[in-house]
Design a protein around this motif. Sequence first.
Motif, PDB file in Angstrom:
ATOM      1  N   LYS A   1     -14.124-105.250 -14.489  1.00  0.00           N
ATOM      2  CA  LYS A   1     -13.273-103.989 -14.474  1.00  0.00           C
ATOM      3  C   LYS A   1     -12.670-103.635 -15.751  1.00  0.00           C
ATOM      4  O   LYS A   1     -12.479-102.405 -15.896  1.00  0.00           O
ATOM      5  N   GLU A   2     -12.768-104.533 -16.903  1.00  0.00           N
ATOM      6  CA  GLU A   2     -12.331-103.963 -18.160  1.00  0.00           C
ATOM      7  C   GLU A   2     -13.534-102.949 -18.512  1.00  0.00           C
ATOM      8  O   GLU A   2     -13.039-101.827 -19.126  1.00  0.00           O
ATOM      9  N   TRP A   3     -14.710-103.350 -18.461  1.00  0.00           N
ATOM     10  CA  TRP A   3     -15.914-102.340 -18.844  1.00  0.00           C
ATOM     11  C   TRP A   3     -15.592-101.036 -18.084  1.00  0.00           C
ATOM     12  O   TRP A   3     -15.543 -99.879 -18.575  1.00  0.00           O
ATOM     13  N   PHE A   4     -15.162-101.051 -16.745  1.00  0.00           N
ATOM     14  CA  PHE A   4     -15.230 -99.765 -16.044  1.00  0.00           C
ATOM     15  C   PHE A   4     -13.816 -98.970 -16.509  1.00  0.00           C
ATOM     16  O   PHE A   4     -14.069 -97.679 -16.589  1.00  0.00           O
ATOM     17  N   GLU A   5     -12.578 -99.624 -16.731  1.00  0.00           N
ATOM     18  CA  GLU A   5     -11.532 -98.824 -17.456  1.00  0.00           C
ATOM     19  C   GLU A   5     -11.891 -98.244 -18.729  1.00  0.00           C
ATOM     20  O   GLU A   5     -11.479 -97.174 -18.778  1.00  0.00           O
ATOM     21  N   ASP A   6     -12.658 -98.900 -19.521  1.00  0.00           N
ATOM     22  CA  ASP A   6     -12.877 -98.266 -20.882  1.00  0.00           C
ATOM     23  C   ASP A   6     -13.916 -97.078 -20.818  1.00  0.00           C
ATOM     24  O   ASP A   6     -13.689 -96.237 -21.544  1.00  0.00           O
ATOM     25  N   GLN A   7     -14.569 -97.225 -19.940  1.00  0.00           N
ATOM     26  CA  GLN A   7     -15.581 -96.095 -19.670  1.00  0.00           C
ATOM     27  C   GLN A   7     -14.941 -94.917 -18.877  1.00  0.00           C
ATOM     28  O   GLN A   7     -15.183 -93.676 -19.336  1.00  0.00           O
ATOM     29  N   TYR A   8     -14.265 -95.211 -17.808  1.00  0.00           N
ATOM     30  CA  TYR A   8     -13.897 -94.111 -16.958  1.00  0.00           C
ATOM     31  C   TYR A   8     -12.262 -93.703 -17.016  1.00  0.00           C
ATOM     32  O   TYR A   8     -12.227 -92.604 -16.311  1.00  0.00           O
ATOM     33  N   ARG A   9     -11.757 -94.472 -17.598  1.00  0.00           N
ATOM     34  CA  ARG A   9     -10.233 -94.126 -17.715  1.00  0.00           C
ATOM     35  C   ARG A   9     -10.127 -92.674 -18.253  1.00  0.00           C
ATOM     36  O   ARG A   9      -9.266 -92.000 -17.497  1.00  0.00           O
ATOM     37  N   GLU A  10     -10.464 -92.141 -19.147  1.00  0.00           N
ATOM     38  CA  GLU A  10     -10.253 -90.934 -19.702  1.00  0.00           C
ATOM     39  C   GLU A  10     -10.888 -89.787 -18.784  1.00  0.00           C
ATOM     40  O   GLU A  10     -10.270 -88.659 -18.507  1.00  0.00           O
ATOM     41  N   VAL A  11     -12.026 -90.126 -18.379  1.00  0.00           N
ATOM     42  CA  VAL A  11     -12.654 -89.317 -17.332  1.00  0.00           C
ATOM     43  C   VAL A  11     -11.816 -89.254 -16.136  1.00  0.00           C
ATOM     44  O   VAL A  11     -11.593 -87.921 -15.782  1.00  0.00           O
ATOM     45  N   HIS A  12     -11.110 -90.048 -15.660  1.00  0.00           N
ATOM     46  CA  HIS A  12     -10.309 -89.824 -14.422  1.00  0.00           C
ATOM     47  C   HIS A  12      -9.139 -88.913 -14.918  1.00  0.00           C
ATOM     48  O   HIS A  12      -8.770 -88.312 -13.966  1.00  0.00           O
ATOM     49  N   SER A  13      -8.447 -89.182 -16.076  1.00  0.00           N
ATOM     50  CA  SER A  13      -7.312 -88.267 -16.312  1.00  0.00           C
ATOM     51  C   SER A  13      -7.740 -86.974 -16.601  1.00  0.00           C
ATOM     52  O   SER A  13      -7.201 -85.938 -16.097  1.00  0.00           O
ATOM     53  N   TRP A  14      -9.033 -86.547 -17.009  1.00  0.00           N
ATOM     54  CA  TRP A  14      -9.456 -85.245 -17.302  1.00  0.00           C
ATOM     55  C   TRP A  14      -9.981 -84.616 -16.149  1.00  0.00           C
ATOM     56  O   TRP A  14      -9.409 -83.321 -15.592  1.00  0.00           O
ATOM     57  N   CYS A  15     -10.389 -85.268 -15.059  1.00  0.00           N
ATOM     58  CA  CYS A  15     -10.734 -85.015 -13.847  1.00  0.00           C
ATOM     59  C   CYS A  15      -9.391 -84.485 -12.736  1.00  0.00           C
ATOM     60  O   CYS A  15      -9.420 -83.669 -12.222  1.00  0.00           O
ATOM     61  N   ARG A  16      -8.513 -85.596 -12.750  1.00  0.00           N
ATOM     62  CA  ARG A  16      -7.270 -85.143 -12.392  1.00  0.00           C
ATOM     63  C   ARG A  16      -6.684 -83.821 -12.853  1.00  0.00           C
ATOM     64  O   ARG A  16      -6.052 -82.958 -11.834  1.00  0.00           O
ATOM     65  N   ASP A  17      -6.571 -83.767 -14.020  1.00  0.00           N
ATOM     66  CA  ASP A  17      -5.865 -82.562 -14.962  1.00  0.00           C
ATOM     67  C   ASP A  17      -6.605 -81.319 -14.385  1.00  0.00           C
ATOM     68  O   ASP A  17      -6.200 -80.257 -14.128  1.00  0.00           O
ATOM     69  N   THR A  18      -8.116 -81.458 -14.658  1.00  0.00           N
ATOM     70  CA  THR A  18      -8.884 -80.238 -14.352  1.00  0.00           C
ATOM     71  C   THR A  18      -8.625 -79.946 -12.846  1.00  0.00           C
ATOM     72  O   THR A  18      -8.860 -78.455 -12.616  1.00  0.00           O
ATOM     73  N   SER A  19      -8.783 -80.669 -12.203  1.00  0.00           N
ATOM     74  CA  SER A  19      -8.668 -80.436 -10.772  1.00  0.00           C
ATOM     75  C   SER A  19      -7.380 -79.645 -10.396  1.00  0.00           C
ATOM     76  O   SER A  19      -7.486 -78.890  -9.630  1.00  0.00           O
ATOM     77  N   VAL A  20      -6.309 -80.103 -11.061  1.00  0.00           N
ATOM     78  CA  VAL A  20      -5.035 -79.287 -10.954  1.00  0.00           C
ATOM     79  C   VAL A  20      -5.090 -78.044 -11.304  1.00  0.00           C
ATOM     80  O   VAL A  20      -4.614 -77.036 -10.788  1.00  0.00           O
ATOM     81  N   GLU A  21      -5.582 -77.944 -12.317  1.00  0.00           N
ATOM     82  CA  GLU A  21      -5.858 -76.467 -13.195  1.00  0.00           C
ATOM     83  C   GLU A  21      -6.597 -75.455 -12.305  1.00  0.00           C
ATOM     84  O   GLU A  21      -6.224 -74.374 -12.122  1.00  0.00           O
ATOM     85  N   ILE A  22      -7.751 -75.878 -11.878  1.00  0.00           N
ATOM     86  CA  ILE A  22      -8.642 -75.080 -11.170  1.00  0.00           C
ATOM     87  C   ILE A  22      -8.155 -74.622  -9.785  1.00  0.00           C
ATOM     88  O   ILE A  22      -8.013 -73.425  -9.586  1.00  0.00           O
ATOM     89  N   SER A  23      -7.542 -75.424  -9.316  1.00  0.00           N
ATOM     90  CA  SER A  23      -6.872 -75.101  -8.143  1.00  0.00           C
ATOM     91  C   SER A  23      -5.764 -74.060  -8.102  1.00  0.00           C
ATOM     92  O   SER A  23      -5.550 -73.192  -7.358  1.00  0.00           O
ATOM     93  N   LYS A  24      -4.898 -74.153  -9.386  1.00  0.00           N
ATOM     94  CA  LYS A  24      -3.787 -73.335  -9.514  1.00  0.00           C
ATOM     95  C   LYS A  24      -4.561 -71.957 -10.011  1.00  0.00           C
ATOM     96  O   LYS A  24      -3.898 -70.987  -9.289  1.00  0.00           O
ATOM     97  N   GLN A  25      -5.842 -71.801 -10.459  1.00  0.00           N
ATOM     98  CA  GLN A  25      -6.405 -70.779 -11.191  1.00  0.00           C
ATOM     99  C   GLN A  25      -6.833 -69.967  -9.702  1.00  0.00           C
ATOM    100  O   GLN A  25      -6.562 -68.864  -9.552  1.00  0.00           O
ATOM    101  N   ILE A  26      -7.460 -70.841  -8.892  1.00  0.00           N
ATOM    102  CA  ILE A  26      -7.921 -70.301  -7.425  1.00  0.00           C
ATOM    103  C   ILE A  26      -6.898 -69.791  -6.831  1.00  0.00           C
ATOM    104  O   ILE A  26      -6.839 -68.705  -6.339  1.00  0.00           O
ATOM    105  N   GLU A  27      -5.694 -70.515  -6.464  1.00  0.00           N
ATOM    106  CA  GLU A  27      -4.592 -69.936  -5.826  1.00  0.00           C
ATOM    107  C   GLU A  27      -4.065 -68.719  -6.122  1.00  0.00           C
ATOM    108  O   GLU A  27      -3.575 -67.982  -5.629  1.00  0.00           O
ATOM    109  N   ASN A  28      -3.813 -68.794  -7.739  1.00  0.00           N
ATOM    110  CA  ASN A  28      -3.395 -67.353  -8.304  1.00  0.00           C
ATOM    111  C   ASN A  28      -4.224 -66.262  -8.467  1.00  0.00           C
ATOM    112  O   ASN A  28      -4.038 -65.277  -8.863  1.00  0.00           O
ATOM    113  N   GLY A  29      -5.628 -66.496  -7.984  1.00  0.00           N
ATOM    114  CA  GLY A  29      -6.511 -65.429  -7.864  1.00  0.00           C
ATOM    115  C   GLY A  29      -6.900 -64.999  -9.273  1.00  0.00           C
ATOM    116  O   GLY A  29      -7.323 -63.847  -9.398  1.00  0.00           O
TER     117      GLY A  29
END
Length: 916
Positions: free
Chosen positions: A861-889
């Motif tokens: 679990k430690e290896w997994f968190e070290d590898q993918y924690r930052e990816v998870h945060s980036w994907c979450r933020d990017t998903s929100v950002e893209i959704s807003k951009q699409i919603e605002n046209g």
Amino acid sequence: MHRGRLAFFALLVFGSSLFAIKGFTWDMGIPKFYFSSVSIAVFVVFSSLKAVRKPYRLGVSAPQIFALLFGAYACLTTLQLIGTLPQVFLTSLGFAMNLLLFVLFSVLMSAERSDTLLIILQLFMFAGLVIAFDAVFSFYSGHGLLWGTDNNPFTRGNLSSVIGNVNFTTDLMAMLLFPAAFLTVSKKKIWKFDNIRRAFYLALFSLFLIVIMIGQTRAVYYSVIGSIIFMAAFSIFPLLRFKMRSFASALDKLFSILLIFSAAGIMIIYSGDNVLTSGRFSFSERISYTTEDSISVDVRILQWKAAVKQWEKSTVLGTGFGSYKYLSTENMGEVIVEQPKYMYVAGLNSIRTHNEYLQQMGETGIIGILLIAGFVISMLLNTIKVVRKSSSVEKIILYLFLTAGLLVIFIHSTLSFPGHLMPNALFAAFLFGFIMNPDLSGERRPGFPMDKAFPLLIVLFALTTSVLMSRTFISEGLFTRGYIEYRRLESINPQIPELVNSIGNIRKEVEAAESLEGKYSYLQNETYVSERFETLAESYPNAPFELLQSMASEEREKALESTLTGLNSKLRSASSALLNARQDSTDSFYSAMRNLSTSREISGGQYLSEAYLGYMYLTAQRKEDFRLKLNMSGGGIESAFREIFSRADIFSIWLGEDNSPGAMLRELQIDHAYLSDLADLLKPDLAATDVSGLFQDIDINLLIDYQVTLDAVDALLRSLKISPDLQVVRNTANLLFRVIASAEMIADELEHFAPYVIGTNALNSLIEKIRRIPESERKDLATLYDIAIDYNPGGWLKGNDNIYGEYSRNLLLLYGLEALDEVLEIAEKEVFAWSVMKVTDRVVPSGSIGELTPLKEHISKEWFEDQYREVHSWCRDTSVEISKQIENGELSGEALNKAQTALIKCDKFLQLYSQW
């Protein structure tokens, strides 16, 4: 000029500008280089034979000496390829000799009278007119007249015309621009009606400038600006010597003013939003955007660094003229390993440096660069000498305009490779010859005697060059035909199963109609007649019962007959379509195999033919071809086995010619003919009943499938020896995975050969060798995937075909949890590539995690968190950002599609992450 010579030069110029055969042309430059080399060879032959009859001294200037020395040295450097890349030696030698032939042509041109050279110059202008008109028409209409291409209007790629690339179409226009300007403003008597000439060339100048504007090639803009600065700087000397009035007296004032206004007007028009630009581009904005276009800048820096890497491996002599394209992928991969920031611009294959000087440094070493530097310095000194010492203002002006046109290609070569395309290269050679004409400088030059055996040696050289270029042209043309047939086969093959299914469905309908079942049950006698009788009775209440009954029965027979006729007609049409599709696919298969095989036989350096032969081996037609060989073998099954499994077939015999590894795959085994001994194991006296029994006991189709996969692997590996294309590396790895995965099944099948072989010891040895394939090929499988990833780590994250997930899954399928540590390393590479790529591309490292998620109980679990924690945060933020951009046209078109793709990948990753 004599009419015969005029016709010859017209043929040379127009043929070298326009010659290309549709369906026989891959690289648009090759047919034109071939045409010009043959034409120049003819010119050299006649010139040399004339010298044999009447010897003379051919004067040469210092720049010409340096050019000749570089051309000769380029030929000598190709000798190195005999030891490193022997397959491409003749191809590279042909191009090096062609370079020297062009230089020799320019030297011979310099000996012509200036009036003759002016006529030839105008032939280039007329050829440029044809290309420019086609480019402008194609840009605004979307349809190319010369090459028949169709595209959207206002697309800069439409300007490719018969040159093959918009950048080099505009480069040619820029080279022609300055001679066209001279022919517009010069007071020299050239035409009978010179005002008509000036008006014509003013229109031509404007047309060339328009092509440059709509071509939007920044490097060409800079080249034109550089040439204008050159002319302005070197005009100072004659202005000081002859004063403004004398200098201006050589120019037509009216047309000089019209030329300036035309140029200014065109630049202003193409910098604004109007009907000619449709608001899609702007000359001024394109220029100002240069430093902001990081992709264009970084991709060139990567290629330049690769050229430096190449040079570092052979600093003095270089690696051989024409070798960059064969070494570029490995060198760029090494640069990316050292400087990962460039991975976002790494392509799958790059065959030119986008800087001719750095490419020549890598290919010809310090010696080559010194010769080029000597050429440039001598040209500079020659220019200073002309503008300072020439007694004719008119000649100085002509010299400056011609040199400015030549300078375009030299400046452009710092950012691209215009000399690799035609007619740019030929026009540059001609301009060089014109500039070196003694009439322009008025000086006497040292020369060498054109007598005795020397002219005959030149003839031999010219003919050899034309033969080598013909070899390259024919080989590439045959490859093009083979490739077209391959693509045609790919489009036909998916139709065949659909037609087979369609025929099956129609036959079922025919059976249902004949048996009056299913949807055709309404045609049963009692049902149809009774229903129809009621309808008729309502319509004709007074008609006799017997008549209505008879009419209903007759209508039922006609309805059944009509239904069966319609179904049988559909069945015949579908059967005919299937027959035609199978015939077309067979024709395309054999045509592709013949063309590709002949192409690689003519030129061993035709690596594309070898790669596509590998892909052809995997087609259904190749397998059917092998099955037919076995079915028609009769008592000669051993011979059929030898053709199939020992690679004695006409289309696969070449696989046994050279099994030595090479290029960046130098550590790999390149011979995978595991079943080659199968024919020798068979009993020589197998009776017909034994052969029949063999076919019943053994799944021959399974063995054929395995053999064609082995053939494909080795064909692709051989192509990689010459030019390591990373997509081919990946495809080979995937095929090798199939070979490994099927090894146990093949070994089990081979056990059924026991009653039909001479002795079981040899058979058991073969079976054991097959069973060891998973271990014996494991290292090679890893090498292929690792090279594909290490040399293009970020590129595989783009799109939907993630190599990291494929590699991880294949290892787990083959070696189970034993390969888990390797899979974790693959995941780490993927996350590292993402950490670099996320700055420039919205890529998501969802490949390896998709394969690891089902195995999470076996992973820290430690290896997994070290590898993918930052990816998870980036994907979450990017998903929100893209959704807003699409919603605002805020997004549209391609940007919207990319954003939606990134959003889907982010959501997929977040779902996988949540399962941990």
